[in-house]
Structure formats: C-alpha cells, structure tokens
Design an enzyme around this catalytic site. Structure first.
Site, PDB file in Angstrom:
ATOM      1  N   HIS A 173      -5.350  22.958  -1.548  1.00 41.55           N
ATOM      2  CA  HIS A 173      -4.689  21.763  -0.678  1.00 41.55           C
ATOM      3  C   HIS A 173      -4.889  22.285   0.740  1.00 41.55           C
ATOM      4  O   HIS A 173      -5.141  21.579   1.463  1.00 41.55           O
ATOM      5  CB  HIS A 173      -3.210  21.316  -0.710  1.00 41.55           C
ATOM      6  N   SER A 189      -1.692  22.910  -8.892  1.00 40.06           N
ATOM      7  CA  SER A 189      -0.572  23.201  -8.715  1.00 40.06           C
ATOM      8  C   SER A 189       0.221  23.512 -10.215  1.00 40.06           C
ATOM      9  O   SER A 189       1.370  24.266 -10.015  1.00 40.06           O
ATOM     10  CB  SER A 189       0.454  22.012  -8.145  1.00 40.06           C
TER      11      SER A 189
END
Ligand code: ADP
Length: 151
Positions: A17, A127
């Site tokens: 990210h 994640s």
C-alpha cells in the site's frame, strides 16, 4: 486540482500500500486514503489503529489524508470531490476483480479508476499474509512500514 481516493481495509497498512500511495502522490495533488467501514467484517486492528498507522507513515507528506467511510466508493468520491479512484494491481486475479468493479463504477458515475502496477519488491505482500505472520509470531516488520507495530 486532481484528487484521488485510495480505498481499502488497510488491516494493516503494508509496504505494498505504502508504495502505491508514494507513487500516487506524483500523479495526484491529493490522495485521500479511505478506510472502508464494514460492520460484517472482522478486523485484526481497530479502525483507530489502522488510521493511526497510515497517518504516522505519511506524517511528512503534504497531500495525503486519511479518512473512514461507509457505502459505495463512487458516492464517497462525490462527497469529497474526487474524480479518481487509485488501485494497485498485483496479479491477474487482482486485474479480473478490479476490472469488473471499475466497469461498474464507470456505469454508475464519471469516476475514472487509475491502476498502478505493484513494484517488483512488494508484489507478494498482502494484508492477509501479514496478519497470518503476526498470528504465528513471525517477523512481520519486513512487510510493513515502521509505523505498523503490534502492541
Ligand atoms: P481490499 O480491502 O480492497 O481487499 P486492501 O486494503 O488490501 O484491499 O488494498 C487496497 C488496495 O491496495 C487495492 O487496490 C490493492 O490491490 C492494493 N494493494 C494491496 N497490496 C498491494 C501490493 N502489495 N502491491 C500493490 N497494490 C497493493
């Protein structure tokens, strides 16, 4: 003024990210990192923790804001006056998934989705993998920015 939202769960923020946001800043004047709130989903990190991780990681960066939102991405774009949705692509599965969503969003609005290809060094990071490493007491610190730490 070119403003994009970068929507996701960020549970937690990863180097993947981080890379997309850093590169996005060179394309847009403002990036609103938008943490989606979904009451049906179970998260490892609280909304406050997820928000703080991102805020600290980008504290020296003007033009990056972190907010939480509910509902459709296109509605949120209208609310904050953003014309673009920024997304990252890691693999063909991401492409197929994102293609359908981008087409849907285009049919609902004028909002353009802009894709950045993942960097070679972070393409494998997700994640869900980070959460798995944390649950099993592995060294997750190589996969996330310094601001992400488990208490
Ligand atoms: P979601 O909650 O939408 O499943 P995430 O919160 O994990 O997704 O990610 C938000 C955005 O970040 C998505 O566009 C996703 O493709 C992108 N992203 C996640 N990990 C990476 C990575 N390693 N490289 C590039 N983009 C990534």
């Amino acid at each position: 003024m070119k403003r994009a939202i970068f929507p996701g769960s960020f549970d937690p923020l990863t180097l993947g990210h981080y890379d997309i946001i850093k590169r996005g800043i060179t394309l847009f004047d403002e990036i609103i990192v938008a943490i989606g709130v979904n009451s049906d989903k179970k998260y490892m990190f609280s909304l406050e923790e997820r928000k703080t991780f991102i805020e600290i990681a980008f504290k020296d960066e003007t033009g990056v804001y972190v907010v939480t939102y509910k509902g459709l991405n296109v509605d949120f774009c209208k609310e904050v006056n953003a014309e673009f949705i920024l997304r990252g692509l890691r693999n063909p599965a991401d492409f197929e998934f994102e293609k359908a969503i981008a087409h849907t969003n285009r049919s609902l609005s004028e909002i353009e989705t802009v894709f950045l290809l993942t960097s070679a060094g972070t393409s494998y990071i997700a994640s869900s993998i980070v959460r798995d490493v944390i649950r099993n007491n592995g060294d997750y610190t190589k996969l996330v920015p310094d601001s992400v730490r488990v208490k």
